[in-house]
Every structure is written in C-alpha cells, then in structure tokens.
Design a protein around this motif. Structure first.
Motif: not given
Length: 573
Positions: A3-13, A54-63
């Motif tokens: 399976k392809p490796m995808i590097k995900i950065l999750v921005v979540e407080d 490779d991609l950012i998953l971003l929470d809309y509310f960050l403090g």
C-alpha cells in the motif's frame, strides 16, 4: 501488493478528536498512513515552512485562531500540499469560504469515516498534483525546460522567507551570453536556440540540486543559490559556473567559443525584497559587461550610490524634458587642406535648474537605461533641423551631424519623426548626417539596412561613429548604406603624447575607407603633429581641441560668419 505510504499532518487541538481521526486512518485498506500530530496554531504555522508532509488535515477551530487564518498563510507562502479542513459545523457558507481560500476539501467531523478520509485524501492529492503539473507547464521556458521569470520570482520570495527565518544568506546571479546576437545573426536562430538549450543544461549541472535556475528572456539566465556562508563561497560558485559554461560548445556541425558575464546580489546585504535583489544583480551584470566579456561582478556600495544617483537623474531628466532644459552645442569639423569649417557635430548639453551645465557623458547612460534616450534623441533631431533652417535663411549653409543611439534607432516611430523634421524644416540634401555606433548597426541587424537606405535616399548622410572601438565587421561596412567613418579619438590622442596614439590603426582605417569609397573624419585632434600625421596618411577632415571645443550657438555664429559658412570642398568627397 504494497500500500502507498502517505504522510499526513493532523492539526487538531482536541486530543479525543485527534485519536478518532488517527484510528480512522490506520484502519485503511487502501493506503498506509504515517500520521503526525500538531495541537497548536503557532506550530502549525511553522510546519508550513517545513513542507514535510503529503497533506494536512486541519481542524477549523484552534483555540483563539481559526483554520481560515492558516489557509490564508498557506496561500501567501504558496504552500504546495493540499489542506483538508475538518469542523463540527456543517455550514454551506463556511464550506464555500474555505474552498475559496484554497482548502482542498471540507469534512464535517460527524461524518468522519475511513472511506470518506481515503476518498477525500486521494482526490485532494491527485487534484493538487494535476494543478501543479499545469502550473509547471505555464511557468517553464519551452526552449530550455528551465523555469521562467514568473516561477523564478516565486522561488525567490520563498527562499528569502526561509533565509530570513534561518538567518542565512542567498545569492541571486544574473547571467547572459556575450555577443549572442552575433551568433543568431551569422549562424541563424536555430543554432542560437541549440546553444541556449546547451547553456541552460550546463548551468543546471554547475549548481547544486537544491539551487534553482531559470531563463528569464533572450540569452539571460538566472540562478538562485541558497544557504551561502560568505562572499568567498559565492566567488567559488561563480568560477565553477564560468568554467562549466565557457567550455567550447559543439552545436550543429560547428564548435563555438562562448563566454558568459555574471552579476550577483546577496541577501540580506544588498536587499530584503526579491525585486530589489534582481535589480541589483542586473546592475552588477551591467557593470561586469562594461568591464569586458567573460567576467563577473558582485553588487557594491559604489553601484548602490550609482543606482540612487541614476534614479535621481532619471527623475530630473523627465523634468528637464518637460521644461525644455536641453541645448545643442556644436563642434566644428575642419577641412585639413583649406583649414575651413566644413561641418558641425551637434552635441547635447543639459542646463540644470541649479545652473550647472551637464555633459552628455554624465546623463546619457541614464537616459539609455531608462528609455528617455528616445524622446531626448527626437528633441536633438528636431532642434538640429530647426537650426539648419534658421542658418539657411541667414545665408549660412553648414552641414550638421547628430548622434543616434541604438535604442533610438529601434524606436518604431524613428523614421517617421526624422522624415517629418526634414520636410517641416525643408532640410536640403547633404545638410544632415546621422552618426551611428557600430553597436547600433549590430544590435539592429541587417534588417535595418532598408530603413537606412530610405533615409539616405532623402539626402541624409550615414556615418559610423567611434569606429574601431566596437565589434567591427566588414559585412556591416559592405551591406549598410554608409557615407563616412569617424576615427575614434582613442586612436588619435592621449595625454602626454603629441603624435598619433595609434598611427598604424588610423592608417588602416583610412586605407579601408578609401577602398570602400567612404570619407573619414578623425576625432580628438589636439596637436599640430597629430594633424600633420593624419594629413600625410590621407585624412581630409578632423575635429578636436586643436581647432575648436564644442561651442554655444552665440559663440559659434560669429565664427561661421567670419569663415563664410563652409568650405567649398564637399566633406563627403
């Protein structure tokens, strides 16, 4: 199947929400995810510079911050990875706003699932890759495959931001091929294109993989070198580039000897902004070419002072054009057989508002760089034609020569303006001569020969000024409609020398002119010995301080009346 490796950065407080996202990703059968987590806005902002996912998953509310702010920052930085926004709010208005700001997708948290994440991530990455490929095609130079000016400026902005943050230096190098136009004109544009492709490839191989090179137009290339330690390192890089690019170039059944000139500006010493650094690198290149082909020059404080002076002079020149602060002086040309005045060279002077009379040596280079040489040159031609009419009405018939710059000759309205002046002021044949440099003939190419032929058919003479100091070519002398050659004063006189400085050269030029049926005038004659040597070599006309300095109109007219206007010998004979 791997399976392809995808590097995900999750921005979540919210830690619980992060675990929910992570578990959903790790359940995927389609992809393998490497999941990283950031919980604070400032850390997420810093991550945009790192570009380590490779991609950012971003929470809309960050403090106290929002995902919208991070999206806007990503757009400013031209962040190349897709960003998917997650929120507990299911609002079509918010969805539209986020997509407008560059979000790749919008996922309500209450709909999160492995399948939804897989699908959104795959589509976002594929769409971003497609956009990037299209953008790359638009930003590439189609001939060499290098970047173009647009993408080079983009890379500069990003590189400057990185260098400022890391307190590093970077170098901006401007390069161009010396006398490339000669290759195009003599061997054809197809050979020129092959040479440009070869030179682009050599430049790319001469720098590190992390550096960026581009072709920004014609024979001009640029290189962006980051992580520079000191000026010595820049010198080593320039020497390496020069060695690589100046090797003999095998192109289309011939081998060309090529040299490049380079100019350099360094961040942050020479500027903080991309356009400022590019401008200064270009100035350094101009200085390098002025010192001779095949060299390089790093921007200096002296060039900075010249830049400021040039900008101030340009502003004042525009003001001078509006107020008509220019004046023509005239230097007589002397028939060596009779000692009579046989013509005049019109020389512009600038009567500044502060009372200073400025020589063209001081302001013409600025006028050429700024393009003001075109309206100034138009003024000179009209002023000379008008004066010829006034003299003729007063019974004085003296031919006048005016200088025409290469840039002025290229101006599409040049011929029309000249012909209008000749008609308006009823200039008789043989009374006006245009002095062109060898540079003007070479830059404008043989396609200008037809225009010069039209001019000459009206009775206007064509002379080559400063002959022997440029890129002389027998082909140009043969194929252009010429009347006269002017021997540059550097071959005639020098401080401390009473005789000719280069008698062999002056004799060669006179013999060449005689063979081609051209007349000659020698400039810069200052001693009787120089005059006698020139006369013995067969020169009939000269000008210089031995006879007259450039004279104001009020001082010239009594001299003309006393001399009777003009020698009876035609100066073009």
């Amino acid at each position: 199947m791997n399976k392809p490796m995808i590097k995900i950065l999750v921005v979540e407080d919210d830690a619980a929400d992060f675990m929910l996202v992570k578990q959903s990703l790790l359940k995927s059968d389609r992809n393998q995810y490497n999941v990283q987590h950031i919980s604070e806005y400032n850390a997420a902002s810093e991550a945009l510079y790192q570009d380590d996912c490779d991609l950012i998953l971003l929470d809309y509310f960050l403090g106290s911050h929002s995902g919208l702010e991070l999206l806007q920052q990503a757009k400013t930085l031209q962040f190349k990875r897709p960003i998917i926004v997650m929120t507990g709010s299911n609002s079509p208005e918010l969805d539209d706003m986020l997509m407008k700001e560059g979000a790749a997708d919008f996922i309500p948290k209450d709909e999160l699932s492995t399948a939804l994440l897989d699908r959104s991530i795959r589509h976002a990455i594929e769409r971003k890759e497609a956009e990037f490929k299209i953008a790359e095609l638009v930003r590439k130079d189609p001939l060499t495959g290098l970047g173009n000016r647009y993408i080079f400026e983009e890379h500069m902005e990003l590189a400057i931001a990185r260098a400022a943050r890391k307190k590093q230096h970077l170098a901006v190098i401007f390069l161009d091929l010396d006398r490339f136009k000669d290759i195009n004109d003599s061997l054809g544009h197809h050979v020129g294109d092959l040479l440009l492709t070869l030179m682009g490839d050599r430049l790319r191989r001469a720098v590190r993989k992390s550096d960026f090179v581009a072709r920004i137009g014609g024979d001009e290339f640029t290189a962006l070198i980051d992580n520079i330690e000191n000026v010595e390192e820049v010198n080593h890089i320039l020497e390496k580039i020069s060695r690589e690019m100046c090797r003999p170039a095998p192109v289309s059944n011939t081998t060309l000897d090529v040299t490049v000139s380079m100019g350099v500006a360094i961040f942050p010493h020479h500027g903080q902004m991309a356009m400022e650094l590019m401008q200064k690198a270009d100035m350094a290149l101009y200085e390098s070419k002025a010192q001779g082909a095949g060299g390089y020059h790093i921007f200096t404080d002296r060039l900075q002072a010249r830049l400021i002076h040039g900008l101030e002079t340009e502003k004042e020149l525009r003001h001078a054009l509006r107020l008509q602060q220019f004046e023509l002086f005239y230097q007589p040309q002397i028939d060596l057989d009779t000692g009579a005045i046989c013509g005049l060279e019109a020389l512009i002077r600038w009567n500044r508002s502060d009372g200073q009379v400025m020589s063209p040596i001081e302001f013409i280079p600025v006028a050429v760089r700024s393009g003001l040489i075109v309206p100034i040159g138009c003024w000179v031609i009209e002023a000379a034609c008008k004066q010829l009419q006034l003299w003729r009405e007063a019974g004085l018939n003296v031919p006048v020569s005016v200088n025409v710059s290469p840039r002025q000759l290229k101006f599409h309205g040049f011929l029309k303006q000249l012909l209008n002046c000749i008609k308006q002021y009823r200039v008789p044949p043989g009374m006006l001569e245009l002095e062109l440099t060898e540079e003007a003939l070479i830059e404008n190419g043989l396609n200008q020969a037809a225009m010069l032929g039209v001019i000459r058919n009206t009775g206007v003479g064509i002379a080559i000024d400063d002959f022997g100091t440029g890129y002389s070519s027998m082909r140009y002398l043969r194929e252009f409609p010429l009347d006269r050659i002017k021997i540059d004063k550097s071959f005639v006189s020098e401080a401390g020398i009473t005789g000719l400085r280069e008698p062999a050269i002056t004799q060669s030029i006179l013999s060449l002119a005689q063979g081609l049926g051209l007349s000659v005038v020698a400039e810069g004659v200052e001693t009787n010995e120089q005059k006698q040597q020139l006369q013995s070599q067969g020169c009939r006309v000269c000008q210089g301080y031995l006879y007259y300095r450039p004279l104001k109109l009020a001082d010239l007219e009594p001299v003309l009346r006393q001399a009777g206007g003009i020698s009876s010998n035609d100066r073009h004979s």
